[in-house]
Design an enzyme around this catalytic site. Structure first.
Site, PDB file in Angstrom:
ATOM      1  CE  LYS A  73      41.432  32.529  37.301  1.00 25.08           C
ATOM      2  NZ  LYS A  73      40.415  32.412  38.339  1.00 25.08           N
TER       3      LYS A  73
ATOM      4  CE1 TYR B 182      25.093  44.323  25.945  1.00 31.37           C
ATOM      5  CE2 TYR B 182      25.355  42.551  27.535  1.00 31.37           C
ATOM      6  CZ  TYR B 182      24.631  43.258  26.528  1.00 31.37           C
ATOM      7  OH  TYR B 182      23.376  43.054  26.110  1.00 31.37           O
TER       8      TYR B 182
ATOM      9  NE  ARG C   2      38.734  39.113  42.030  1.00 32.69           N
ATOM     10  CZ  ARG C   2      38.801  39.871  40.758  1.00 32.69           C
ATOM     11  NH1 ARG C   2      39.155  40.877  40.419  1.00 32.69           N
ATOM     12  NH2 ARG C   2      38.173  39.318  39.848  1.00 32.69           N
TER      13      ARG C   2
ATOM     14  CG  HIS D 124      40.433  36.218  45.358  1.00 30.68           C
ATOM     15  ND1 HIS D 124      40.919  36.179  43.919  1.00 30.68           N
ATOM     16  CD2 HIS D 124      39.121  36.127  45.376  1.00 30.68           C
ATOM     17  CE1 HIS D 124      40.074  35.838  43.327  1.00 30.68           C
ATOM     18  NE2 HIS D 124      38.994  35.939  44.086  1.00 30.68           N
TER      19      HIS D 124
ATOM     20  CG  HIS E  92      34.127  37.447  37.326  1.00 31.89           C
ATOM     21  ND1 HIS E  92      33.292  37.625  38.660  1.00 31.89           N
ATOM     22  CD2 HIS E  92      35.345  37.288  38.034  1.00 31.89           C
ATOM     23  CE1 HIS E  92      33.969  37.425  39.597  1.00 31.89           C
ATOM     24  NE2 HIS E  92      35.103  37.378  39.469  1.00 31.89           N
TER      25      HIS E  92
ATOM     26  NE  ARG F 226      41.299  37.135  38.380  1.00 34.13           N
ATOM     27  CZ  ARG F 226      40.460  37.616  37.510  1.00 34.13           C
ATOM     28  NH1 ARG F 226      40.693  38.773  36.619  1.00 34.13           N
ATOM     29  NH2 ARG F 226      39.204  37.074  37.368  1.00 34.13           N
TER      30      ARG F 226
END
Length: 412
Positions: free
Chosen positions: A276, A383, A349, A346, A373, A249
């Site tokens: 974030k 993970y 991304r 952005h 995310h 970001r």
């Protein structure tokens, strides 16, 4: 039979001079002009209450309140009396209601709502929301009692934002305004929220996401970046290339301190507090983010260290090196390159997601972890720390090599 007062004239009123003591000039219907010894002239009305006491109303000072205005006020008071209502009591109620309305303007309620949300917001979020209200909303409706503001007035506020091309900002302001109204409803200061009725009246966004070029646009974009016809500073070009290579970001790159960068071991891990999802006041995601920098990125960082390595941040603010550069630096450079409205910080991304999935064939969940995310399930956190780390490291190098091949015109 009582003697009827002869109605006053403007000439009589203007020529009335002060005397040693206060005196009055009757106009009829209980209304009169009171002239003080100092010369002030005030419209009043007297009437008798059922208990025998006399009540006196004041209609204003002459000439600010004209003879005609005073008579209209007197007539309104007489009609109230005829209907069985005490004009003095009605005036006290009106004054109290007006004071209540004035104490519950949109700005007053909005600031109160803002204060209740501070514990759940990051400081930057709180400051941004208040700044946008002060710039876009308060000047137009801030002094209006919130209970009197309807959909047309809110629509006018939002359309003024749209007129400067800030369509997405108008939608975000609509959400904030709606929250203020909902707060006013539960605190008894408004009866409805006008914002939901405006959805079809607002301009639609070009799409539901930040503007981004596609993989097919890459050759031209990379050529423009290489030619540097807009003469970007070396640090700005490095910033743009790192955004493309890492697709973190914008704030996560701009605010990176050199202390996070280990050039010797080629390691960059962003602490969860800077991410974030980690900045959430409620249930923050406490997972550090591994930025698997390809070899091209580490070469760029070593070059950058010759410019800013002695300071605090990778990209310091030009005016105050103790602060990071502005979040608008990338967007400004993109506009100068001719990509204003076509690509954003952005957008790198979205671009990376498209290239890695469509051209390199990686699974969505692997790219998603590199985008930081949240997985949305209990296993996702594990993970992120284990299963996909090696795969992401290889993926990021392949992505960087793909970009080099496109720049060299080996891939269309």
């Amino acid at each position: 039979m009582p003697k009827l007062a002869k109605p006053l004239t403007d000439t009589q009123i203007r020529n009335a001079k002060p005397k040693e003591k206060t005196y009055t000039l009757a106009d009829g219907g209980g209304m009169y002009l009171e002239i003080s010894s100092k010369g002030s002239k005030i419209w009043r009305m007297s009437y008798r209450q059922p208990n025998g006491k006399t009540t006196r109303l004041t209609f204003g000072r002459y000439p600010e309140t004209s003879l005609q205005d005073a008579r209209e006020k007197c007539m309104a008071a007489r009609k109230l009396r005829a209907a069985g209502t005490d004009p003095a009591q009605a005036k006290r109620i009106e004054k109290r209601n007006q004071a209540f309305a004035n104490a519950n303007t949109f700005e007053t309620v909005a600031r109160e709502w803002h204060a209740t949300k501070l514990s759940s917001w990051q400081l930057r979020t709180a400051n941004n929301i208040l700044h946008r209200l002060e710039k876009d909303v308060f000047p137009l409706v801030g002094k209006q009692p919130i209970s009197t503001i309807g959909a047309p007035l809110v629509l006018d506020v939002l359309r003024q934002i749209e007129r400067r091309g800030a369509v997405d900002m108008a939608k975000r302001q609509a959400q904030v305004i709606s929250q203020v109204f909902r707060y006013a409803i539960v605190t008894g200061r408004a009866e409805s929220d006008p914002v939901p009725s405006l959805r079809t009246a607002l301009q639609p966004s070009a799409d539901g996401h930040h503007a981004a070029i596609t993989p097919d646009d890459l050759p031209q974009f990379l050529l423009a970046l290489e030619r540097n016809e807009i003469r970007m500073y070396p640090t700005t070009r490095i910033m743009m290339r790192l955004m493309m290579l890492t697709f973190v970001r914008t704030s996560e790159l701009i605010e990176t301190p050199w202390a996070e960068i280990d050039l010797e071991r080629e390691l960059w891990v962003i602490p969860w507090q800077r991410m974030k999802m980690g900045k959430k006041k409620v249930k923050p995601r406490k997972v550090d983010h591994h930025v698997f920098m390809p070899s091209q990125g580490w070469r760029l960082l070593r070059e950058l260290s010759t410019y800013t390595g002695g300071g605090l941040f990778l990209f310091p603010n030009q005016r105050d090196h103790q602060k990071p550069a502005s979040n608008g630096a990338i967007l400004s450079a993109l506009k100068r390159m001719g990509y204003g409205g076509k690509h954003t910080g952005h957008g790198f991304r979205s671009l990376a997601m498209g290239v890695i999935k469509e051209r390199l064939g990686y699974r969505h969940e692997v790219v998603d972890r590199q985008l930081a995310h949240s997985s949305g399930d209990a296993y996702g956190e594990a993970y992120d720390r284990a299963q996909f780390l090696d795969e992401r490291r290889v993926m990021m190098q392949k992505y960087a090599d793909f970009l080099d091949n496109v720049a060299n015109s080996n891939v269309k």
